[in-house]
Design a protein around this motif. Structure first.
Motif, PDB file in Angstrom:
ATOM      1  N   ASP A 183      -5.238   2.131   4.192  1.00 41.85           N
ATOM      2  CA  ASP A 183      -4.357   1.080   5.114  1.00 41.85           C
ATOM      3  C   ASP A 183      -5.031   0.182   5.191  1.00 41.85           C
ATOM      4  OD1 ASP A 183      -2.107   3.223   5.593  1.00 41.85           O
ATOM      5  OD2 ASP A 183      -2.976   3.711   7.199  1.00 41.85           O
ATOM      6  N   LYS A 217       0.815  -1.867  -0.098  1.00 45.56           N
ATOM      7  CA  LYS A 217      -0.149  -0.242   0.327  1.00 45.56           C
ATOM      8  C   LYS A 217       1.167   1.521   0.094  1.00 45.56           C
ATOM      9  CE  LYS A 217      -1.864   3.333   2.498  1.00 45.56           C
ATOM     10  NZ  LYS A 217      -1.661   4.559   3.302  1.00 45.56           N
ATOM     11  N   GLY A 242      -7.261   8.103   5.983  1.00 42.97           N
ATOM     12  CA  GLY A 242      -6.830   7.228   6.023  1.00 42.97           C
ATOM     13  C   GLY A 242      -6.781   5.464   5.942  1.00 42.97           C
TER      14      GLY A 242
HETATM   15 MG    MG Z   1      -2.535   7.159   6.018  1.00 44.36          MG
END
Ligand code: MG
Ligand code: ASP
Length: 410
Positions: free
Chosen positions: A154, A7, A151
């Motif tokens: 992830d 990632k 975020g």
């Molecule tokens: Mg991040």
């Protein structure tokens, strides 16, 4: 041959040049004979830019439409990365979350993954393709585009690794691993070779921004081997999130987390009688406000003080609720303070060592820092203090627990 999920965060794909660098790194793994699935974030700044556009039109953007909008950021990067890979002569295919069929619930802007259809990906991998998947997004049962919260790429990475039973999930970012604390505050902060999954979970929930907390939960649940690495360095093994404690090398404290996300509320002169905590916190919960730390003092003269912390964004709402409670229960006064910070030390070694709390409090006392609230769990101790002393507190604790020294040499 291994199956690896990689990632790459926003800064790692922040320009055409960087996207080419990512393609080259992927090519190296392919050349070693591995199968590679790549999950990418939007180019750095893009998600913020899109959210700002939405807010220019609607103060509180419609959640369904906001997801349609912000998911475009990742759609751009998957296409560009797939092109860069093809340009290097590799076979590659990009997928949006909906195309994979990353099925989520319908909680727009904070959806949870329910299941992943890995068949198409598997077929592409078996025919030698690099599979490039858009992070942060999915689709609900009705076909609406959803996103997983800021975020969230992830979590996409870890979830794909779990679904594909990958050998490793590598999270490439702009730092080369997980540090004892933020090096911008403590220059002596040290990269950890390993951190246990439990510690990482605490660090993430207490303010460390390296990994989205949900991705860590996912990794724990499905035992995904997770590693955090820099996309800007060729060498380096980053930080491995482990599931076992290596007691030989285990430091007592692994890291220090901090945040300025909370505000403190105090209700003064509360009649000290059974049911009072429920009386105060019940209406707060009904208003959908999350409470973090709670402190109730020992009663004197039949009254007591009661303090708790909430997210800073919810201070005003919580004050309104408490002022109503105050009248109802006959308390004296309600106070709000958003100039606080929370500093926490985290380490599984606390389970087997005594005196950690007193060492922490002594280090803070020596800097004349007043502790306003304390809370503990098996592997962490958190304190609330005046936010102007936050950095000083982090530095003092880093030194007191000798986190600059590697445990092997200690
Ligand atoms: Mg991040
Ligand atoms: N682009 C999304 C964000 O900025 C998701 C991610 O980068 O993980 O939050």
């Amino acid at each position: 041959m291994a199956l690896i999920v990689q990632k790459y965060g926003g800064t790692s794909v922040g320009s055409i040049e960087r996207i080419r660098n990512v393609a080259e790194r992927v090519a190296k793994f392919k050349a070693l004979g591995h199968q590679v699935v790549v999950v990418v974030s939007a180019m750095s700044g893009e998600t913020n830019r899109l959210i700002a556009l939405a807010k220019d039109i609607q103060k509180v953007p419609d959640p369904r439409e906001l997801d349609v909008l912000v998911s475009t950021g990742e759609q751009v990067t998957i296409a560009l990365l797939a092109m860069a890979l093809k340009d290097l002569g590799l076979r590659a295919r990009s997928y949006t979350g909906g195309q994979v069929r990353i099925l989520t619930d319908d909680a727009h802007t904070k959806a949870r993954i329910l299941s992943i259809d890995e068949e198409n990906l598997r077929r592409d991998l078996d025919s030698g393709h690099v599979v490039v998947v858009a992070g942060f997004q999915g689709v609900d049962a009705a076909g609406n585009i959803t996103t997983l919260g800021r975020g969230g790429s992830d979590t996409t990475g870890v979830a794909l690794a779990a679904a594909l039973k990958a050998d490793e999930c590598q999270i490439y970012t702009d730092v080369d691993g997980v540090y004892t604390t933020d090096p911008r505050i403590v220059p002596e902060a040290r990269r950890l070779k390993t951190i246990t999954f439990e510690e990482m979970l605490e660090m993430a929930s207490l303010g460390s921004k390296v990994l989205q907390i949900r991705s860590v939960e996912f990794a724990g649940k499905y035992k995904v081997k997770l590693r955090v690495l820099s996309s800007f360095e060729d060498e380096g093994e980053g930080t491995l999130i482990t599931f076992e404690e290596d007691s030989m090398e285990q430091p007592v404290i692994s890291g220090i987390a901090f945040n300025r996300d909370e505000a403190k509320l105090t209700i003064v002169g509360v009649p000290d009688k059974p049911g009072i905590a429920a009386h105060i916190l019940g209406p707060v919960a009904e208003a959908n406000i999350d409470v973090d730390m709670i402190v109730q003092n020992v009663g004197v003269d039949g009254t007591t003080d009661f303090s708790f912390t909430v997210n800073r964004n919810e201070l005003k709402k919580a004050l309104d609720v408490l002022n109503m409670v105050k009248t109802a229960i006959g308390a004296r006064e309600v106070l709000g303070d958003d100039k606080i910070a929370k500093v926490s030390i985290v380490g599984v070694g606390m389970r087997s060592h005594a005196g950690i709390a007193s060492k922490m409090f002594k280090a803070l006392a020596e800097e004349n820092i007043n502790i306003q609230m304390i809370s503990t769990s098996e592997i962490k101790i958190s304190v609330v203090l005046d936010d102007k002393y936050m950095e000083l507190a982090v530095r003092a604790l880093h030194q007191a627990f000798e986190l600059d020294k590697s445990p092997e040499s200690a």
